[in-house]
Scaffold this motif. Sequence first.
Motif, PDB file in Angstrom:
ATOM      1  N   PRO A  29       4.914  11.078  -5.631  1.00  0.00           N
ATOM      2  CA  PRO A  29       5.304   9.852  -6.349  1.00  0.00           C
ATOM      3  C   PRO A  29       4.561   8.606  -5.844  1.00  0.00           C
ATOM      4  N   GLU A  30       4.327   8.516  -4.532  1.00  0.00           N
ATOM      5  CA  GLU A  30       3.502   7.428  -4.011  1.00  0.00           C
ATOM      6  C   GLU A  30       2.281   8.050  -3.341  1.00  0.00           C
ATOM      7  N   TYR A  83      12.456  10.056  -0.290  1.00  0.00           N
ATOM      8  CA  TYR A  83      13.432   9.366  -1.138  1.00  0.00           C
ATOM      9  C   TYR A  83      13.992  10.311  -2.196  1.00  0.00           C
ATOM     10  N   ASP A  84      13.110  11.170  -2.782  1.00  0.00           N
ATOM     11  CA  ASP A  84      13.552  12.111  -3.812  1.00  0.00           C
ATOM     12  C   ASP A  84      14.497  13.160  -3.243  1.00  0.00           C
ATOM     13  N   ALA A 139       0.826  -1.204   0.000  1.00  0.00           N
ATOM     14  CA  ALA A 139       0.000   0.000   0.000  1.00  0.00           C
ATOM     15  C   ALA A 139       0.864   1.260   0.000  1.00  0.00           C
ATOM     16  N   TRP A 140       2.074   1.163   0.518  1.00  0.00           N
ATOM     17  CA  TRP A 140       2.945   2.339   0.650  1.00  0.00           C
ATOM     18  C   TRP A 140       3.781   2.557  -0.602  1.00  0.00           C
ATOM     19  N   LYS A 141       3.834   1.536  -1.476  1.00  0.00           N
ATOM     20  CA  LYS A 141       4.627   1.663  -2.706  1.00  0.00           C
ATOM     21  C   LYS A 141       3.746   2.027  -3.890  1.00  0.00           C
ATOM     22  N   ALA A 142       2.424   1.895  -3.724  1.00  0.00           N
ATOM     23  CA  ALA A 142       1.499   2.117  -4.829  1.00  0.00           C
ATOM     24  C   ALA A 142       1.580   3.557  -5.331  1.00  0.00           C
ATOM     25  N   SER A 172       3.830   8.146   6.325  1.00  0.00           N
ATOM     26  CA  SER A 172       4.691   8.050   5.148  1.00  0.00           C
ATOM     27  C   SER A 172       5.616   9.252   5.071  1.00  0.00           C
ATOM     28  N   GLN A 173       6.448   9.235   4.029  1.00  0.00           N
ATOM     29  CA  GLN A 173       7.418  10.315   3.789  1.00  0.00           C
ATOM     30  C   GLN A 173       6.754  11.650   3.494  1.00  0.00           C
TER      31      GLN A 173
END
Lengths: 157, 101
Positions: free
Chosen positions: A95-96, B29-30, A36-39, B60-61
């Motif tokens: 991006p994600e 990450y970027d 779910a965190w990479k989608a 998350s990030q």
Amino acid sequence: MNRRKFLGLGILAMAAIPATLSAIASIDFRATKPDAWKAKTVDAAVKALFGDIKPEDKGIKVKAPKVASNGGAVPVSIKSDLPLKTVAVFQNMDPESAVAVFNVPEDGIVDYFLKIKLKATDANGGNGVVTVIGEGKDGKFYKGTMSLQVAKGGCEG
Amino acid sequence: MAHNMKIKAKLKGDVVNVKVLAKHDMLTYDQAKKKGKEANFITHITAKVGDKIVYDVSTSQFWSKNPQFKFKFKGGKKGEKLDITWRDLSGKTVTESKKIK
């Protein structure tokens, strides 16, 4: 001859036992739902987290500025009076897609505020959308959205 | 170690209002790639009163740098200690406490 080291499996088994019998345990959704965190799209992230669901478009209020001047810290509020057990926040600009997954405590209040990073919307064209999905204790799913524009991106650094 | 978080916890009626400012670079990450550093951001936040969890979120990030967040919970009393713990991608864990006012 070199001496070999072995890991005691007993330590791992101990770690799996919860420390207390409190009302709810902490849930690490990054560990339980890593995909779910990479989608890279909201739909894919929702699917990875909750499966193939059809949320009703009601019951969750999402508030954010219509035009965010600073994408580095966009204030987002989430409110719901529904008895929810999980609240997940996604957006379609970075991006994600996944931003946060709340594990709502027993008789917890769903009234959250957080600041998030969003890329400028003109880079993608059109509006950005923050999507919040709530999983009810009744097993139903609910959805709230807020569209906005971001003048200056906060993801580029 | 103190000063990793600023916490305010105030009882209003039967609801405790909590405001937190956590000190963290939240390097995506970027951003990390551009700076030639390792990405690192808070991945989980939990708040407890005693052993009762009152706030629990996987993150998350894309939370902002030095993330700010607010939440509310019922069942807290004045003088009780609220413990807030965050964990980041590097595995570092920080817990700080504040008495409910």
